[in-house]
Design an enzyme around this catalytic site. Structure first.
Site, PDB file in Angstrom:
ATOM      1  N   CYS A   1     -12.019  10.244  18.396  1.00  0.00           N
ATOM      2  CA  CYS A   1     -11.083   9.718  17.399  1.00  0.00           C
ATOM      3  C   CYS A   1     -11.758   9.577  16.045  1.00  0.00           C
ATOM      4  CB  CYS A   1     -10.523   8.374  17.870  1.00  0.00           C
ATOM      5  SG  CYS A   1      -9.392   7.640  16.688  1.00  0.00           S
TER       6      CYS A   1
ATOM      7  N   CYS B   1     -10.811   6.476  14.057  1.00  0.00           N
ATOM      8  CA  CYS B   1     -11.454   5.237  14.514  1.00  0.00           C
ATOM      9  C   CYS B   1     -12.928   5.210  14.113  1.00  0.00           C
ATOM     10  CB  CYS B   1     -11.407   5.116  16.040  1.00  0.00           C
ATOM     11  SG  CYS B   1      -9.889   5.640  16.811  1.00  0.00           S
ATOM     12  N   ASP B   2     -13.621   6.312  14.289  1.00  0.00           N
ATOM     13  CA  ASP B   2     -15.084   6.284  14.210  1.00  0.00           C
ATOM     14  C   ASP B   2     -15.683   7.056  13.039  1.00  0.00           C
ATOM     15  OD1 ASP B   2     -15.051   4.788  16.552  1.00  0.00           O
ATOM     16  OD2 ASP B   2     -15.108   6.564  17.828  1.00  0.00           O
TER      17      ASP B   2
END
Ligand code: NDP
Length: 323
Positions: free
Chosen positions: A137, A140-141
């Site tokens: 992701c 997200c990261d």
């Protein structure tokens, strides 16, 4: 002995969608039951740092966020039950789900929040470096790879969008694709090819993720699918973007779904084709797939479930009065 659990709102799945539906459902007096499934808390329980869920100034941990959501749901009156649903019957007035334990769950309404799972390559090093360089992701990261070298694996819309997104943080993004043409939409391909900070490594299949315990991921070993030649593409972060699989096996032939298995809902609502059955979160969303969007659609499912129950109760009262 097998038990039958009855509720006005049965929720399958305990990620942000299911738990938000539970919080709203409980506060509306529907006394929800959440059947947690194989991964209680959902995908966030396998994430570490979360800094895009509103309300928290500092970085929080995915598992902690899910514990808090569950505690909140229980605090307002949700019953959380440990079981895995193995069969559903949506044909009656009451929806029935059967658990692996043999217990039966009956709901006047059903909220399907079973989520989706990122697909993984299944090559050596992938699990070892998960959270230490390997992610599924970018939204997200990606932030954690500011100024670093990253690769994205895949050739669909997700991979191309993730590569483009990562250029917000990194000046060195490589898209690794196993063929010589992309599956993604033309407009995304054009943006990808025009971007000065993105390189495409064509015809490359990932053989393994390379690194060590102290530095984490250092690169990706690939094999050229045309020449058979092996090489290492150095990278601090690798994003696997080869698709997601929604957890909808249970609903095949019972609820309409698209070719990839995502449940179909009336646009802009969580309503499925079966009145009283609602779908929310990643199980019906292949586009946004964020914890906060899942929570939002979970809220919508609960509001619609509440309305459904109220209308049904009103109709029953009227029928009794005129009988
Ligand atoms: P897709 O299934 O569309 O693409 C998966 C990609 O990963 C393909 O390029 C495929 O290669 C590659 N792949 C699959 N398995 C492997 C493997 N084992 N090794 C290497 N490569 C592999 O998935 P997406 O997640 O990209 O998209 C899913 C759906 O969601 C699509 O319908 C897409 O259009 C949609 N979507 C829409 C968005 C939007 O509208 N903004 C954003 C994101 C997704 P190959 O091409 O060779 O098969």
């Amino acid at each position: 002995m097998a038990t039958t659990h009855k509720t006005r709102m049965l929720i399958i799945g305990s990620g942000p969608a299911g738990l938000t539906a539970a919080i709203y459902g409980a506060r509306a007096g529907l006394e929800p039951i959440v059947v947690q499934g194989l991964q209680p808390g959902g995908q966030l329980t396998i994430t570490t740092d979360v800094e895009n869920y509103p309300g928290f100034r500092d970085v929080i941990q995915g598992p902690w966020l899910m514990q808090e959501m569950q505690a909140q749901a229980e605090h307002v009156g949700t019953r959380m039950l440990w079981d895995t649903i193995v069969d559903v019957d949506l044909s009656g007035k009451v929806f029935r789900a059967t658990g692996d334990s043999g217990d039966v769950y009956e709901g006047d309404t059903l909220v399907v929040a079973t989520g989706a799972q990122a697909k993984w390559l299944g090559v050596p090093g992938e699990q070892e470096f998960s959270g230490k360089g390997v992610s599924a992701c970018a939204t997200c990261d990606g932030f954690f790879y500011r100024g670093k070298k990253v690769v994205v694996i895949g050739g669909g819309n997700t991979a191309v969008e993730e590569a483009l997104y990562l250029t917000n943080h990194s000046q060195d993004v490589t898209l690794i694709h196993r063929r010589d043409s992309l599956r993604s939409e033309r407009i995304l391909q054009d943006r990808l090819m025009a971007h000065p900070n993105i390189t495409v490594a064509w015809n490359k299949a990932v053989e393994r993720f390379v690194g060590d315990a102290s530095s984490g991921l250092t690169g990706v070993e690939v094999v050229d699918t045309v020449t058979g030649e092996k090489s290492i593409i150095s990278a601090d972060g690798a994003f696997v973007a080869i698709g997601h699989a929604p957890a909808t096996e249970l609903f095949k032939g019972k609820l309409p779904m698209d070719a990839s298995g995502y449940l179909l809902v009336e646009p802009g609502t969580p309503r499925t084709a079966v009145p009283g059955v609602f779908a929310c979160g990643d199980v019906s969303d292949h586009t946004y797939r964020q914890a906060v969007t899942a929570a939002g659609t979970g809220c919508m499912a609960a509001l619609d479930a509440e309305r459904y129950v109220a209308e049904r109760d009103f109709a029953r009262t009227k029928a009794a009065e005129t009988a």
